[in-house]
Design a protein around this motif. Structure first.
Motif: not given
Length: 157
Positions: A41-49, A89-99
């Motif tokens: 679900a986390t990966v799916q959420g990141l992919m949607s973002l 783009k950095l918000s996406l990266l930051n979200s991935a980093f938190v996960q």
């Protein structure tokens, strides 16, 4: 053969231990399944973002490409837009980093984001925009992005 209480107690104890082991095995199985479901679900959420971010970038591709190559080629309004696109783009990266920090995504998923970031900062305008806002992000995130992928990893991109 008549059973005495000691034999009955021994059999009951063995059955109780077996039942306990089966229960523990089931709990371990369910915990693993739940962890896999959360990671999925986390990966799916990141992919949607990611789809949202890439849609925004595609909508403003011309400004993003020119700004990444040379910030001086942008008007003031375009520079503002470019800075927001980099921040997207950095918000996406930051979200991935938190996960990643919460161990909700695997190392290889985070490393793919780091490789993409290193590709982006090869562009002088992107690098300049990142350097201008880098201090706004948590230190752990900045350190995570500083991890240099190997030359082989960069060549594989």
């Amino acid at each position: 053969m008549a059973w005495n209480w000691e034999q009955i107690t021994a059999v009951a104890t063995v059955l109780g231990v077996l039942g306990g082991l089966i229960s523990v095995g089931f709990v371990v199985y369910e915990v693993r399944r739940n962890a896999d479901a959360i990671e999925g679900a986390t990966v799916q959420g990141l992919m949607s973002l990611e789809v949202q971010v890439f849609s925004i970038l595609a909508e403003h591709a011309e400004v993003f490409e020119r700004g990444a190559a040379d910030l001086t080629s942008l008007s003031a309004g375009e520079k503002f837009l470019f800075d927001r696109l980099v921040a997207c783009k950095l918000s996406l990266l930051n979200s991935a980093f938190v996960q990643y920090e919460q161990q909700l995504i695997d190392d290889d998923v985070w490393e793919a984001y780091v490789r993409a970031f290193h590709e982006d900062i090869r562009a002088p305008g992107f690098l300049a925009a990142w350097q201008a806002i880098e201090a706004r992000y948590p230190e752990g995130f900045r350190d995570g992005l500083r991890a240099q992928p190997s030359l082989n990893e960069l060549n594989a991109i």
